[in-house]
Design a protein around this motif. Structure first.
Motif, short mmCIF file in Angstrom:
data_model
loop_
_atom_site.label_atom_id
_atom_site.label_comp_id
_atom_site.label_asym_id
_atom_site.label_seq_id
_atom_site.Cartn_x
_atom_site.Cartn_y
_atom_site.Cartn_z
N THR A 81 2.42 -2.39 -6.18
CA THR A 81 0.90 -2.38 -6.75
C THR A 81 -0.04 -2.93 -6.14
O THR A 81 -0.16 -3.48 -4.66
CB THR A 81 1.15 -4.27 -7.52
OG1 THR A 81 2.59 -3.99 -8.04
CG2 THR A 81 0.01 -4.24 -8.53
N ASP A 82 -1.67 -2.66 -6.82
CA ASP A 82 -2.56 -2.43 -5.38
C ASP A 82 -3.80 -3.71 -5.58
O ASP A 82 -3.69 -4.40 -6.45
CB ASP A 82 -3.69 -0.96 -5.74
CG ASP A 82 -3.25 -0.62 -5.13
OD1 ASP A 82 -2.64 0.03 -4.39
OD2 ASP A 82 -2.96 1.14 -5.66
N PHE A 83 -3.55 -5.12 -4.69
CA PHE A 83 -4.08 -5.61 -4.51
C PHE A 83 -5.69 -5.62 -4.18
O PHE A 83 -5.75 -5.22 -2.76
CB PHE A 83 -3.44 -6.57 -3.88
CG PHE A 83 -2.85 -7.26 -4.88
CD1 PHE A 83 -2.50 -8.07 -6.32
CD2 PHE A 83 -1.09 -7.28 -3.96
CE1 PHE A 83 -1.42 -8.79 -6.64
CE2 PHE A 83 0.18 -7.18 -4.91
CZ PHE A 83 -0.09 -8.50 -6.15
N VAL A 112 -6.84 -11.12 -2.45
CA VAL A 112 -5.54 -10.91 -1.56
C VAL A 112 -6.23 -12.73 -0.80
O VAL A 112 -5.83 -13.28 -0.83
CB VAL A 112 -5.44 -10.04 -0.14
CG1 VAL A 112 -4.33 -10.41 0.75
CG2 VAL A 112 -4.09 -9.35 -1.38
N LEU A 113 -7.31 -12.38 -0.85
CA LEU A 113 -7.53 -13.46 0.69
C LEU A 113 -8.30 -15.04 -0.23
O LEU A 113 -8.30 -15.58 0.13
CB LEU A 113 -10.09 -13.15 0.57
CG LEU A 113 -9.62 -11.91 1.57
CD1 LEU A 113 -10.93 -11.82 2.08
CD2 LEU A 113 -8.95 -12.94 3.03
N LYS A 114 -8.30 -14.67 -2.22
CA LYS A 114 -8.65 -15.89 -2.27
C LYS A 114 -7.27 -16.00 -2.81
O LYS A 114 -6.62 -18.19 -2.80
CB LYS A 114 -8.50 -15.32 -3.63
CG LYS A 114 -9.14 -16.50 -4.53
CD LYS A 114 -9.41 -15.86 -6.27
CE LYS A 114 -9.52 -17.61 -7.71
NZ LYS A 114 -9.85 -16.39 -8.41
N THR A 115 -5.81 -15.73 -2.87
CA THR A 115 -4.75 -16.10 -3.15
C THR A 115 -4.38 -17.38 -1.72
O THR A 115 -3.88 -17.84 -1.89
CB THR A 115 -3.20 -15.35 -3.06
OG1 THR A 115 -4.39 -14.51 -4.29
CG2 THR A 115 -2.22 -15.56 -2.70
N VAL A 116 -4.33 -16.16 -0.43
CA VAL A 116 -4.51 -16.72 0.93
C VAL A 116 -5.33 -18.02 0.86
O VAL A 116 -4.55 -19.18 1.45
CB VAL A 116 -4.57 -15.33 2.19
CG1 VAL A 116 -4.53 -16.81 3.59
CG2 VAL A 116 -3.70 -14.65 2.34
N ALA A 117 -6.27 -18.02 0.62
CA ALA A 117 -7.07 -19.48 0.69
C ALA A 117 -6.40 -20.64 0.19
O ALA A 117 -6.52 -21.26 0.45
CB ALA A 117 -8.45 -18.87 0.00
N GLU A 118 -6.10 -20.52 -1.60
CA GLU A 118 -5.27 -21.14 -1.96
C GLU A 118 -3.97 -21.61 -1.51
O GLU A 118 -3.91 -22.76 -1.52
CB GLU A 118 -5.18 -20.53 -2.95
CG GLU A 118 -6.45 -20.10 -4.38
CD GLU A 118 -6.06 -19.89 -5.79
OE1 GLU A 118 -4.95 -19.32 -6.05
OE2 GLU A 118 -6.32 -19.34 -6.05
#
Length: 116
Positions: free
Chosen positions: A2-4, A9-15
């Protein structure tokens, strides 16, 4: 695969980073509570030690007073016995017998806790 997007990715890492920070804050809060409880525990332990020392002192005093009461009780028994012996022999002066009877009465009252 899956391409993110980079944004996802940045939003997920920030969360995830925010969640980790929140958990760290909770852990620090718990550590503070534990430290306060530990301090309270130390205070209680000191109080317990003080109470143990006080109890030991009270026990020592009790034993000492018990020995004194036993000694007075023994003297009282001896006085009563000697009074009987003198009455039987009729060698005892009435004034001394009355005084001795008062002493016996006072000792008996003291042993009952009524003498001051």
């Amino acid at each position: 695969m899956t391409d993110f997007s980079k944004e996802t990715v940045l939003k997920t890492v920030a969360e995830l980073f925010d969640m980790v920070k929140a958990k760290e804050a909770a852990i620090q809060e718990m550590d503070e509570v534990i430290k306060m409880q530990d301090a309270d525990l130390r205070k209680c332990e000191k109080q317990i030690e003080g109470l143990k020392a006080q109890l030991n002192n009270m026990e020592t005093c009790y034993i000492e007073k018990k020995k004194q009461v036993e000694a007075v009780s023994q003297v009282l028994c001896e006085l009563k016995e000697s009074l009987r012996g003198f009455q039987e022999m009729d060698l005892y002066d009435k004034g001394h017998r009355v005084t001795t009877e008062y002493v016996i009465a006072d000792l008996e009252q003291a042993l009952r806790g009524g003498y001051e």
